[in-house]
Design a protein around this motif. Sequence first.
Motif, mmCIF file in Angstrom:
data_model
loop_
_atom_site.group_PDB
_atom_site.id
_atom_site.type_symbol
_atom_site.label_atom_id
_atom_site.label_comp_id
_atom_site.label_asym_id
_atom_site.label_seq_id
_atom_site.Cartn_x
_atom_site.Cartn_y
_atom_site.Cartn_z
ATOM 1 N N ASP A 179 68.319 14.530 31.156
ATOM 2 C CA ASP A 179 68.969 14.061 32.545
ATOM 3 C C ASP A 179 69.176 15.395 33.279
ATOM 4 O O ASP A 179 69.295 15.468 34.473
ATOM 5 C CB ASP A 179 70.093 13.336 32.592
ATOM 6 N N ARG A 180 68.829 16.610 32.593
ATOM 7 C CA ARG A 180 68.910 17.715 33.236
ATOM 8 C C ARG A 180 67.835 18.158 34.130
ATOM 9 O O ARG A 180 66.793 17.570 33.876
ATOM 10 C CB ARG A 180 69.395 18.915 32.365
ATOM 11 N N ARG A 208 59.614 5.993 27.644
ATOM 12 C CA ARG A 208 60.972 6.590 27.418
ATOM 13 C C ARG A 208 61.144 6.847 25.952
ATOM 14 O O ARG A 208 61.653 7.975 25.506
ATOM 15 C CB ARG A 208 62.020 5.452 27.688
ATOM 16 N N THR A 255 63.760 15.436 36.535
ATOM 17 C CA THR A 255 64.243 15.719 35.610
ATOM 18 C C THR A 255 63.618 16.177 34.279
ATOM 19 O O THR A 255 62.291 16.146 34.395
ATOM 20 C CB THR A 255 65.397 14.397 34.814
ATOM 21 N N GLU A 307 61.651 13.085 33.098
ATOM 22 C CA GLU A 307 60.668 13.025 34.060
ATOM 23 C C GLU A 307 59.291 13.962 33.910
ATOM 24 O O GLU A 307 58.369 13.555 34.043
ATOM 25 C CB GLU A 307 61.004 12.784 35.268
#
Length: 368
Positions: free
Chosen positions: A128-129, A111, A91, A94
Amino acid sequence: MSLLNVRGLTKEFGDLTAVDDVSFDIEDGEFVSILGPSGSGKSTVLRMVAGFEEPTAGDIDLDGAGIVGSPPFERDVNMVFQNLALFPHLTVAENIGYGLKQSGVPADERRERTERMLEMVRLSGYGDRTPSELSGGEQQRVALARALVNEPALVLFDEPLSSLDRKLRQHMQTELQRIQAETDTTFLYVTHDQEVALAVSDRLVVLDEGRIQQIGTVEDLYEAPESRFVADFIGDVNAVEARVTDVGDDGVTVDAGTGPVSVPADAAGDVAVDDPVDVCVRPFQVGLADPPAAAGEGTFSSTGVVRNRSYQGSDSLYGVDTDAWGRISAEVRGGSFDIDDDVAVEWDAADVHVYRREERPEDGTEGA
């Protein structure tokens, strides 16, 4: 203070010298671009700073410590690649936090720093994409966030905007400047695109054939180029062939085929009588008028015929075939000349730069 010091950097690939005795400094917090044509050695310099290539000779100091011989992961440097090199299976969050995870940063801190970077690059809510769900400009910002998240001393850019269309490239130029200013991170940017380099840089390092041609601010290089190459590469320029007929304390007299014209001494450099020279002038300094040409003292003038016109909003760029010098470009505000119009072409001697003419090999070399 200087963050990066490069001294006598040389890189040879067999019989080819890609980088030849290059030296420059970058101050902490500067945005510096290395600009040059294909094959000039600019990407090779960047790869040596990053640690992906070892120099044949020379030193590289980062924050006072020598880094030649150190592997890339031990250098306080991150790089944004031309192809961005985002991980497609991770993501956005990430991707940004990947380096922090590899460094053992705890998940909560990872985070928090990733979210802070997303906010910095104006991608809050995109964590989250996947990269495939983003536009080209958004992917550029993810790559930049990944390079900045672990707070390196220096971020390197290898032409990351080259694949974007002009409008998006201009937007990303503004974003780069904003982010660099907000983070106060030192940027070293490599490009062949003079528009990008002029727009974003505090200073430019101009390379050609592996050697530095000039270092200075954007204004210095545009307004006072030290060579015909720099004048031609930084912005557009007209160059007409001439010969030196006199050299005095106050100026240099040249004849470009329309009679002798005196040029200020500081615009002519080191030339001698009978030297073949190029007289260079920017298109916006060239004037067009109805003929005949009325040459005055200190003016280069000829007559010609308009062959093309490019409307550019407030200005029009004309291509004029002159009787004396061949094709000349003139950028005229509010011009109203038509194709095939006869015109007078002139410019002031105070606006030119004169360089001894040198032959350049045309070997079509491509490379870094």
